[in-house]
Design a protein around this motif. Structure first.
Motif, PDB file in Angstrom:
ATOM      1  N   MET A   1      -8.287  29.207 -33.047  1.00  0.00           N
ATOM      2  CA  MET A   1      -8.316  30.676 -33.038  1.00  0.00           C
ATOM      3  C   MET A   1      -9.669  31.218 -32.625  1.00  0.00           C
ATOM      4  O   MET A   1      -9.768  32.355 -32.156  1.00  0.00           O
ATOM      5  CB  MET A   1      -7.937  31.239 -34.410  1.00  0.00           C
ATOM      6  CG  MET A   1      -6.496  30.951 -34.771  1.00  0.00           C
ATOM      7  SD  MET A   1      -5.989  31.814 -36.255  1.00  0.00           S
ATOM      8  CE  MET A   1      -5.772  33.476 -35.624  1.00  0.00           C
ATOM      9  N   ASP A   2     -10.734  30.418 -32.806  1.00  0.00           N
ATOM     10  CA  ASP A   2     -12.000  30.872 -32.228  1.00  0.00           C
ATOM     11  C   ASP A   2     -12.321  30.092 -30.954  1.00  0.00           C
ATOM     12  O   ASP A   2     -12.467  30.675 -29.895  1.00  0.00           O
ATOM     13  CB  ASP A   2     -13.151  30.847 -33.252  1.00  0.00           C
ATOM     14  CG  ASP A   2     -13.536  29.462 -33.707  1.00  0.00           C
ATOM     15  OD1 ASP A   2     -12.622  28.668 -33.985  1.00  0.00           O
ATOM     16  OD2 ASP A   2     -14.744  29.174 -33.810  1.00  0.00           O
ATOM     17  N   GLU A   3     -12.344  28.749 -31.036  1.00  0.00           N
ATOM     18  CA  GLU A   3     -12.782  27.998 -29.853  1.00  0.00           C
ATOM     19  C   GLU A   3     -11.796  28.078 -28.687  1.00  0.00           C
ATOM     20  O   GLU A   3     -12.189  28.224 -27.533  1.00  0.00           O
ATOM     21  CB  GLU A   3     -13.027  26.523 -30.212  1.00  0.00           C
ATOM     22  CG  GLU A   3     -14.134  26.296 -31.231  1.00  0.00           C
ATOM     23  CD  GLU A   3     -15.476  26.888 -30.823  1.00  0.00           C
ATOM     24  OE1 GLU A   3     -15.620  27.377 -29.699  1.00  0.00           O
ATOM     25  OE2 GLU A   3     -16.390  26.875 -31.670  1.00  0.00           O
ATOM     26  N   GLY A   4     -10.506  27.943 -28.989  1.00  0.00           N
ATOM     27  CA  GLY A   4      -9.507  27.916 -27.921  1.00  0.00           C
ATOM     28  C   GLY A   4      -9.387  29.254 -27.218  1.00  0.00           C
ATOM     29  O   GLY A   4      -9.501  29.356 -25.993  1.00  0.00           O
ATOM     30  N   ILE A   5      -9.165  30.298 -28.018  1.00  0.00           N
ATOM     31  CA  ILE A   5      -8.983  31.626 -27.416  1.00  0.00           C
ATOM     32  C   ILE A   5     -10.268  32.050 -26.717  1.00  0.00           C
ATOM     33  O   ILE A   5     -10.258  32.568 -25.599  1.00  0.00           O
ATOM     34  CB  ILE A   5      -8.560  32.658 -28.483  1.00  0.00           C
ATOM     35  CG1 ILE A   5      -7.221  32.229 -29.105  1.00  0.00           C
ATOM     36  CG2 ILE A   5      -8.451  34.043 -27.880  1.00  0.00           C
ATOM     37  CD1 ILE A   5      -6.722  33.148 -30.206  1.00  0.00           C
ATOM     38  N   ASN A   6     -11.407  31.771 -27.365  1.00  0.00           N
ATOM     39  CA  ASN A   6     -12.689  32.147 -26.763  1.00  0.00           C
ATOM     40  C   ASN A   6     -12.941  31.379 -25.459  1.00  0.00           C
ATOM     41  O   ASN A   6     -13.468  31.934 -24.500  1.00  0.00           O
ATOM     42  CB  ASN A   6     -13.826  31.896 -27.757  1.00  0.00           C
ATOM     43  CG  ASN A   6     -15.158  32.365 -27.220  1.00  0.00           C
ATOM     44  OD1 ASN A   6     -15.243  33.412 -26.585  1.00  0.00           O
ATOM     45  ND2 ASN A   6     -16.192  31.576 -27.448  1.00  0.00           N
ATOM     46  N   SER A   7     -12.553  30.098 -25.411  1.00  0.00           N
ATOM     47  CA  SER A   7     -12.754  29.324 -24.176  1.00  0.00           C
ATOM     48  C   SER A   7     -11.921  29.899 -23.034  1.00  0.00           C
ATOM     49  O   SER A   7     -12.337  29.874 -21.874  1.00  0.00           O
ATOM     50  CB  SER A   7     -12.377  27.852 -24.387  1.00  0.00           C
ATOM     51  OG  SER A   7     -13.258  27.256 -25.309  1.00  0.00           O
ATOM     52  N   TYR A   8     -10.735  30.395 -23.380  1.00  0.00           N
ATOM     53  CA  TYR A   8      -9.906  31.037 -22.345  1.00  0.00           C
ATOM     54  C   TYR A   8     -10.637  32.246 -21.759  1.00  0.00           C
ATOM     55  O   TYR A   8     -10.750  32.390 -20.536  1.00  0.00           O
ATOM     56  CB  TYR A   8      -8.554  31.435 -22.945  1.00  0.00           C
ATOM     57  CG  TYR A   8      -7.822  32.462 -22.115  1.00  0.00           C
ATOM     58  CD1 TYR A   8      -7.069  32.072 -21.006  1.00  0.00           C
ATOM     59  CD2 TYR A   8      -7.917  33.815 -22.423  1.00  0.00           C
ATOM     60  CE1 TYR A   8      -6.424  33.019 -20.225  1.00  0.00           C
ATOM     61  CE2 TYR A   8      -7.274  34.766 -21.645  1.00  0.00           C
ATOM     62  CZ  TYR A   8      -6.535  34.373 -20.547  1.00  0.00           C
ATOM     63  OH  TYR A   8      -5.909  35.308 -19.771  1.00  0.00           O
ATOM     64  N   TYR A   9     -11.172  33.112 -22.627  1.00  0.00           N
ATOM     65  CA  TYR A   9     -11.858  34.321 -22.122  1.00  0.00           C
ATOM     66  C   TYR A   9     -13.180  33.975 -21.442  1.00  0.00           C
ATOM     67  O   TYR A   9     -13.588  34.644 -20.499  1.00  0.00           O
ATOM     68  CB  TYR A   9     -12.067  35.333 -23.254  1.00  0.00           C
ATOM     69  CG  TYR A   9     -10.798  36.080 -23.605  1.00  0.00           C
ATOM     70  CD1 TYR A   9     -10.281  37.033 -22.728  1.00  0.00           C
ATOM     71  CD2 TYR A   9     -10.106  35.808 -24.775  1.00  0.00           C
ATOM     72  CE1 TYR A   9      -9.105  37.713 -23.025  1.00  0.00           C
ATOM     73  CE2 TYR A   9      -8.929  36.493 -25.082  1.00  0.00           C
ATOM     74  CZ  TYR A   9      -8.433  37.443 -24.205  1.00  0.00           C
ATOM     75  OH  TYR A   9      -7.269  38.104 -24.485  1.00  0.00           O
ATOM     76  N   GLU A  10     -13.830  32.930 -21.937  1.00  0.00           N
ATOM     77  CA  GLU A  10     -15.049  32.459 -21.260  1.00  0.00           C
ATOM     78  C   GLU A  10     -14.709  32.077 -19.817  1.00  0.00           C
ATOM     79  O   GLU A  10     -15.403  32.460 -18.872  1.00  0.00           O
ATOM     80  CB  GLU A  10     -15.602  31.241 -22.027  1.00  0.00           C
ATOM     81  CG  GLU A  10     -16.614  30.414 -21.271  1.00  0.00           C
ATOM     82  CD  GLU A  10     -16.479  28.929 -21.603  1.00  0.00           C
ATOM     83  OE1 GLU A  10     -16.330  28.584 -22.788  1.00  0.00           O
ATOM     84  OE2 GLU A  10     -16.500  28.116 -20.659  1.00  0.00           O
ATOM     85  N   GLY A  11     -13.611  31.310 -19.644  1.00  0.00           N
ATOM     86  CA  GLY A  11     -13.188  30.900 -18.300  1.00  0.00           C
ATOM     87  C   GLY A  11     -12.882  32.108 -17.427  1.00  0.00           C
ATOM     88  O   GLY A  11     -13.278  32.158 -16.262  1.00  0.00           O
ATOM     89  N   ARG A  12     -12.201  33.095 -18.007  1.00  0.00           N
ATOM     90  CA  ARG A  12     -11.857  34.285 -17.223  1.00  0.00           C
ATOM     91  C   ARG A  12     -13.103  35.041 -16.788  1.00  0.00           C
ATOM     92  O   ARG A  12     -13.189  35.546 -15.653  1.00  0.00           O
ATOM     93  CB  ARG A  12     -10.970  35.205 -18.061  1.00  0.00           C
ATOM     94  CG  ARG A  12      -9.566  35.277 -17.515  1.00  0.00           C
ATOM     95  CD  ARG A  12      -8.670  36.089 -18.403  1.00  0.00           C
ATOM     96  NE  ARG A  12      -8.757  37.522 -18.130  1.00  0.00           N
ATOM     97  CZ  ARG A  12      -7.912  38.417 -18.660  1.00  0.00           C
ATOM     98  NH1 ARG A  12      -6.939  37.999 -19.461  1.00  0.00           N
ATOM     99  NH2 ARG A  12      -8.036  39.695 -18.388  1.00  0.00           N
ATOM    100  N   THR A  13     -14.088  35.120 -17.689  1.00  0.00           N
ATOM    101  CA  THR A  13     -15.341  35.795 -17.338  1.00  0.00           C
ATOM    102  C   THR A  13     -16.043  35.053 -16.203  1.00  0.00           C
ATOM    103  O   THR A  13     -16.498  35.658 -15.226  1.00  0.00           O
ATOM    104  CB  THR A  13     -16.262  35.861 -18.573  1.00  0.00           C
ATOM    105  OG1 THR A  13     -15.547  36.474 -19.637  1.00  0.00           O
ATOM    106  CG2 THR A  13     -17.523  36.638 -18.280  1.00  0.00           C
ATOM    107  N   MET A  14     -16.095  33.724 -16.347  1.00  0.00           N
ATOM    108  CA  MET A  14     -16.783  32.934 -15.319  1.00  0.00           C
ATOM    109  C   MET A  14     -16.034  33.011 -13.983  1.00  0.00           C
ATOM    110  O   MET A  14     -16.650  33.075 -12.928  1.00  0.00           O
ATOM    111  CB  MET A  14     -16.904  31.478 -15.780  1.00  0.00           C
ATOM    112  CG  MET A  14     -17.745  31.290 -17.026  1.00  0.00           C
ATOM    113  SD  MET A  14     -19.453  31.851 -16.843  1.00  0.00           S
ATOM    114  CE  MET A  14     -20.110  30.528 -15.827  1.00  0.00           C
TER     115      MET A  14
END
Ligand code: ZN
Length: 974
Positions: A395-408
Motif C-alpha cells: 500500500m505504500d511501496e507498490g502504489i508509490n512505485s507505480y506513481y514514481e514510474g508515471r512521474t519518471m
C-alpha cells in the motif's frame, strides 16, 4: 469538548465514499526539547506527550516504540533480521558503535511502571495510573537519553552527519485490531499515529538542520539558510573545475571557522497531522531550494562531495510534489525537503516532509531523480495515507512505485525513464539500451515468477527478505496498479485513486478501504481483480488463437480469437494497425477464450495483444507479433517480445592445440531461464583440430515443482566428446532449496594426446545419473547435501559396466561476515569395471564428465597441474594431479575441517581410498593440514604437512593448490 470536536471533524471528512462504521483514530501530540552533543553522540531530551483516547475501549496501558534500542545488542529483532539477511555490519561493530535509548515515563510526579515486550527491548508497555476512558486525555512527561549509533540502517551518525530518525519515544498505533508494538526492522517499515509535533532542538551553532515541520520564529537562522542558498547558487554558476574546487575548499574552511567559534542554538520546528518526526543535521551542508507552482518549499541539503551531482535535487523534489499533486491529490504540507545523508537501508528513506537519500547519481541513469521522486512520493503513500506499512507494504511501496514510474515516464519518456542514455555508461554502453521504469518492473517480476519465488502481495513485510522477494512490494505492486489502469483507463483510474486519497487522507486505510473506494468510484465489483493480485501468484498469459480477415462491402472485417493460458482472468486490449497506418483498439475478455471483430478499410498490417505490455503476463512472445529475433554483441538487456542472440568471439588455449580461435553466440533470457542456447565453434592454431560446444536449456516454471529445467550439452573438444541430456526439478521454501536431476550422458575419450593417462583412461562409456541436492543458505548457518548415483549401460560391446554412488554433507557456521567454521563429510563407492577417471582420488575428482572445464587435460605447465575443482574426496595435500604416487580406488571417504578468519584459513583432513571395496576398513588413514587464503570462490591452499607423501617426497615439502569451483561461483553470483 476536545474529543467531541475531533469526532465532528471526522464526520465532516465523510465524503460519501465507503467508510468503516467502527473506524476510530487516536490523537497524540508531542512537545519535545532535545539537545545534541555531537562529540559523544548523545541526545538528551524531554517529551511532553498528550494522548486522547477516541476508541470505544478504556485503555490501561499505552505502548511506546523505543526504536533506538534496536541498535543496543545482538538480541533485538533488528539484529536477528540483519543476520538473516546476511548483512554483518551491526554484528561486527564495536560495542561503542551501537546505540540505545533510556526513557522513563511520568504522570505528574509519579513514575509509571513499564514492561518490555518479551524478546524485544525496543517496545515498551506503560501502565497508566488509571484507566483512560473513551474521550479522555492524559499527559505524560518522558525524559530520555539517546546514544546515537553509527549508521547500520536508518538512525545513525557518520562523518559528523546525524540522521535523527526513529529517535524519540513514539506512541504505538492503537486501532480496531488493538496495539501494534512492532519492533524496528531494517526491512519492514512503520505504522504511525497522526500527531502534532512541537520540537525544539539545541545543536552547535555551526550545524545546518532540516526537519519534518517548519522552522519557527527564527529570523537569524532563516537568514543563515538563505545565505547558504545564495552561496550555492554562486557555486552552480561557476564554469571551471578549478573555480569549483576553490569554492568547496573555501566553504570547508568557513565550516571549520564556524565550528571553532563554538556556541549553540535552539531551533523550533512545528508540524501537524504527521505520523512521525525526523531531523537531519550536519556542519557542512550546502543548501539549495525550489518552490512548486503552489508555493510548496523544497530544501536540498547537500554534502560538498555531491555539490555537482545534486545540483538539480531541489528541483527534482519540487517536480515530484507537482506531479503527485496532479495525479493523486494536492500536497497538504508546506515543505518537501531532501537530505544527502548517510543511510544503510536502501537508496532513500521517507519521512513526512523530509526524506534522506543515499544513492548516487550515475551518469546516464535517472537514478537520483527516481529515488527523490519515490521518497517524496511517500508523503502521499505513507504520511498522508497512513497505512500500516509493516502489514501491507504494497500500500505504500507498490502504489508509490507505480506513481514514481508515471512521474519518471512523464519527465523522460516511457521507453527510457530508468536508463536514458547508455552511451554514458562507459564499457556497459555496448550491452545496454534505454530502459523504461515499467519494463524494469516487468523484468524484475519475470525473474521471480520464473523461479517461482514470487509471493502474494499482501503478506507482512518481514516475509519478503529472502530470494529478492522485495520485488513483490515494489515492482509487483506497481505492476498491479498498471494492470488496473490498463483495465479502467487512466481517467477512471485517476478518479478512483483521487477519491481514495480524499476519503482516507490523514487516516489509516487498509486494503479493503482502498478496494471499497475504487469499486464505488468505478461502480463495479473488482474483487476478481484485487483478490488474485493481492492474495495469489496468479497471472494471465494472453495469446492469439486465430485471426481471420474477410472482405466486406465497406472494406474488411477481422475476427480475432484470443485465449488466456494463465490462471488470472482479466480483459485485455487488442491493437490492430492497418496498412494505411490507422490504429484501432478493442478490449476482449478471454475466459479462457474470446473473440472480437474489427471493421476497417485497409488490409491488416499487424495485430498486438496487450500493447505496451501494460499488463504483466507469463509470456509476451505469443501476443500476435510472430517470432522475432534481436541480434546483439556480447550481451544485452533482455527483450520481452523477441528472442535475443548475442554474438561473441572465442579464444582458448591448451598445451596440445595451442591457441584456439573461434566464435559463438548465446541466446535466450538469463533472467527467466527461457530457451537458453550456447554455440561455439573453434579451431586449434597448432594442430588445426576443430572443436565445438552446444548447450541448450529451457525452463518450465510453476509446474509441479517451483520450476523444471531441461536441456543438454554436446561438445567435442580436446579429444573428448560429451553428449548429455538432463531434466532437473527444483523446489524450495524461503532459504531452503532442493533439486533432483536425472541425466543421461555418453563420455567418449578419443585421443590420448590430450589427457593425462594417470588420471583419465582412453575408454568410452555412458551412464544414467540421478543427483539429489538440498541446501539452505541463511547467513549464520548453511548446510548442504548432495548425492549422486550413476549406472553405466552398454552401447558397444565391451563398454565398461559399473555403478557409482557418492554423497557429501557440509555444514558451516558463520559468526562474522568473513569468519566461519566448516565441516565436510564425503564418502563414495563403486561396483563393477570402473574407468580410471570414475575412481576415487585422495586429492579429489579427475573431472570425468568435464564439468569443471579448467582442469588441464595434459601438459607440463606446472601452474595448471595445481588446479583442482575441489570435489570428490578433496584432500588438498594429495591434490596435485599427475604426480607420482597418485592413488586411486573404488571407494573412499574424507572428513574436512576448516576454520577461517578474514580470508585466511586453517584446514585439516582425514581420509582414505580403497583399491578394492572389499578392503574397506584396511589400510592406513591419510591426513593433511595446511593454511590457505580465500578470495571469493577461489582458494589458494598450502598443505603444510601430509602424512603419506609420494615416495621420495618429504611430508613438509612446499605444495600449493588453487581450488576453484564453478558451482560455487554460480551460487555466489545469483
Ligand atoms: Zn519506498
Amino acid at each position: 469538548m476536545k474529543a467531541l470536536s475531533a469526532v465532528f471533524l471526522l464526520m465532516l471528512s465523510v465524503t460519501g465514499f465507503a467508510q468503516r462504521s467502527d473506524y476510530f483514530q487516536q490523537e497524540a501530540s508531542y512537545i519535545i526539547r532535545a539537545e545534541l552533543s555531537p562529540d559523544t553522540r548523545q541526545l538528551k531530551g524531554l517529551v511532553t506527550f498528550t494522548y486522547t483516547n477516541h476508541s470505544p475501549d478504556p485503555l490501561d496501558v499505552i505502548w511506546f516504540h523505543l526504536y533506538p534500542n534496536a541498535f543496543k545488542d545482538e538480541s533485538t529483532p533488528f539484529a536477528r533480521q540483519m543476520r538473516e539477511m546476511k548483512r554483518w555490519g551491526f554484528t561486527e561493530s564495536q560495542p561503542d558503535d551501537k546505540g540505545w535509548i533510556d526513557a522513563s515515563f511520568f504522570h505528574g510526579s509519579t513514575k509509571l511502571t513499564t514492561e518490555e515486550k518479551p524478546d524485544a527491548i525496543d517496545e515498551v508497555k506503560v501502565y497508566l495510573p488509571t484507566s483512560l476512558k473513551t474521550g479522555d486525555s492524559i499527559t505524560l512527561t518522558i525524559p530520555f537519553d539517546v546514544k546515537i549509533p553509527k549508521v547500520f540502517s536508518r538512525l545513525g551518525t557518520e562523518n559528523n552527519h546525524f540522521g535523527m530518525t526513529q529517535w524519540y519515544p513514539k506512541v504505538v498505533v492503537y486501532d480496531q485490531d488493538g496495539w501494534h508494538p512492532d519492533s524496528y526492522l531494517d526491512y519492514g517499515e512503520f505504522y504511525g499515529e497522526f500527531s502534532s509535533f512541537d520540537v525544539t532542538l539545541t545543536v552547535p551553532g555551526s550545524f545546518t538542520i532540516d526537519a519534518t515541520g517548519m522552522l519557527q520564529d527564527n529570523p537569524s537562522e532563516q537568514a543563515r539558510i538563505d545565505s547558504l542558498i545564495s552561496r550555492y547558487q554562486t557555486y552552480k554558476a561557476l564554469t571551471t573545475d578549478g573555480d569549483r574546487q576553490a569554492f568547496i575548499l573555501q566553504f570547508k574552511q568557513d565550516v571549520l571557522k564556524a565550528k571553532e567559534a563554538g556556541g549553540t542554538k535552539s531551533l523550533r520546528f512545528v508540524a501537524k497531522k504527521v505520523p512521525d518526526f525526523a531531523w537531519f543535521a550536519g556542519e557542512d551542508f550546502l543548501v539549495d531550494s525550489a518552490r512548486t507552482s503552489t508555493g510548496v518549499l523544497s530544501y536540498a541539503l547537500i554534502q560538498p562531495a555531491n555539490a555537482d551531482s545534486w545540483r538539480h535535487a531541489a528541483r527534482f523534489a519540487s517536480e515530484a510534489v507537482d506531479h503527485y499533486s496532479r495525479m493523486v491529490g494536492p500536497y497538504p504540507y508546506p515543505k518537501a525537503s531532501v537530505v544527502d545523508g548517510a543511510l544503510d537501508a536502501g537508496g532513500g528513506m521517507e519521512y513526512p516532509m523530509i526524506t534522506v537519500i543515499s544513492s548516487g547519481n550515475p551518469e546516464g541513469l535517472n537514478l537520483l531523480d527516481q529515488v527523490i521522486t519515490h521518497e517524496v512520493g511517500h508523503n502521499w503513500f505513507q504520511s498522508i495515507l497512513g497505512s500500516n506499512e509493516r502489514a501491507h507494504a504494497w500500500m505504500d511501496e507498490g502504489i508509490n512505485s507505480y506513481y514514481e514510474g508515471r512521474t519518471m515516464d512523464a519527465k523522460y519518456g516511457a521507453d527510457r525513464s530508468f536508463l536514458s542514455d547508455p552511451s554514458k555508461l562507459g564499457p556497459f554502453s555496448l550491452i545496454l539500451r534505454p530502459v523504461g521504469s515499467h519494463e524494469l518492473n516487468l523484468h524484475s517480476l519475470n525473474m521471480l515468477v520464473h523461479k517461482n519465488q514470487d509471493l502474494p502481495n499482501n503478506l507482512p513485510a518481514s516475509d519478503y527478505i529472502y530470494n529478492g522477494n522485495m520485488v513483490v512490494h515494489y515492482q509487483k505492486g506497481a505492476l498491479m496498479m498498471a494492470a488496473l489502469e490498463s483495465y479502467l483507463g487512466r481517467e477512471k483510474f485517476d478518479k478512483a485513486m483521487q477519491a481514495y486519497f480524499q476519503t482516507w487522507k490523514f487516516r489509516h486505510p487498509g486494503p479493503d478501504d482502498l478496494i471499497a473506494v475504487v469499486e464505488q468510484s468505478v461502480g463495479e465489483d473488482l474483487n476478481w481483480f484485487f483478490d488474485p493480485w493481492l492474495n495469489s501468484t496468479s497471472y494471465p498469459d494472453f495469446y492469439v488463437i486465430s485471426k481471420e480477415t474477410i472482405q466486406t462491402a465497406e472494406g474488411f472485417r477481422t475476427d480475432i480469437t484470443v485465449g488466456n493460458k494463465g490462471d488470472l482472468f482479466m480483459p485485455v486490449p487488442v491493437q490492430l494497425v492497418t496498412a494505411a497506418g490507422d490504429t484501432l483498439f478493442q478490449t476482449v475478455f478471454p475466459k479462457p477464450e474470446g473473440t472480437i471483430s474489427f471493421t476497417h478499410r485497409d488490409q491488416v498490417a499487424s495485430v498486438r495483444l496487450n500493447p505496451g505490455n501494460r499488463i504483466y503476463e507469463l509470456d509476451f512472445t505469443n501476443n500476435g507479433q510472430g517470432f522475432q529475433i534481436n541480434v546483439n554483441f556480447l550481451a544485452a538487456v533482455p527483450s520481452l517480445d523477441a528472442y535475443d542472440i548475442n554474438l561473441f568471439p572465442v579464444m582458448d588455449y591448451n598445451t596440445v592445440d595451442g591457441v584456439q580461435l573461434g566464435a559463438g553466440y548465446w541466446g535466450g533470457n538469463l533472467l527467466t531461464g527461457d530457451k537458453l542456447t550456447l554455440v561455439t565453434v573453434y579451431k586449434g592454431l597448432s594442430t588445426g583440430e576443430p572443436g565445438y560446444r552446444f548447450f541448450f536449456s529451457d525452463r518450465i516454471p510453476r509446474k509441479l515443482l517451483d520450476y523444471i529445467d531441461w536441456g543438454g550439452t554436446f561438445y567435442d573438444q580436446q579429444g573428448f566428446r560429451k553428449q548429455e541430456v538432463f531434466i532437473r526439478g527444483t523446489a524450495g521454501f524461503r532459504y531452503y532449496e532442493s533439486s533432483a536431476e536425472l541425466s543421461v550422458g555418453r563420455y567418449l575419450n578419443d585421443d590420448i594426446r590430450y589427457v593425462n593417462p594417470l588420471l583419465i583412461q582412453d575408454v568410452d562409456y555412458q551412464t544414467v545419473n540421478l543427483t539429489l541436492k538440498a541446501k539452505n543458505s541463511t547467513r549464520a548457518y548453511a548446510s548442504s547435501f548432495r548425492s549422486t548415483i550413476s549406472s553405466s549401460f552398454e552401447v558397444n560391446e565391451g563398454d565398461p559396466l559399473f555403478t557409482r554412488v557418492d554423497a557429501e554433507f557440509g555444514y558451516r557456521f558463520r559468526w562474522e561476515s568473513r569468519s566461519y567454521a566448516a565441516i565436510r563429510l564425503y564418502a563414495g563407492s563403486a561396483f563393477g569395471t570402473i574407468p580410471l577417471q570414475e575412481g576415487f582420488f585422495p586429492g579429489g575428482s579427475a573431472d570425468p564428465r568435464r564439468e569443471a572445464f579448467l582442469i588441464p587435460m595434459k601438459g607440463s605447465v606446472s601452474l595448471l597441474d595445481n588446479l583442482s575443482p575441489g570435489d570428490g574426496l578433496f584432500m588438498p595435500g594429495y591434490a596435485v594431479y599427475g604426480q607420482k604416487g597418485l592413488q586411486v580406488g573404488k571407494a573412499g571417504f574424507a572428513v574436512k575441517l576448516t576454520l577461517q578468519k578474514s580470508g585466511w584459513m586453517f584446514f585439516t583432513d582425514a581420509g582414505q581410498v580403497y583399491k578394492e571395496r572389499k578392503n574397506f576398513g584396511s589400510g592406513s588413514l591419510l591426513y593433511d593440514a595446511g593454511l590457505g587464503y580465500q578470495l571469493g570462490p577461489i582458494e589458494l591452499l598450502f598443505p603444510v604437512w601430509v602424512s603419506d607423501p609420494p615416495k621420495g617426497d618429504d611430508p613438509t615439502d612446499f605444495r600449493f593448490v588453487l581450488k576453484y569451483n564453478l558451482t560455487d561461483i554460480l551460487d555466489q553470483s545469483f
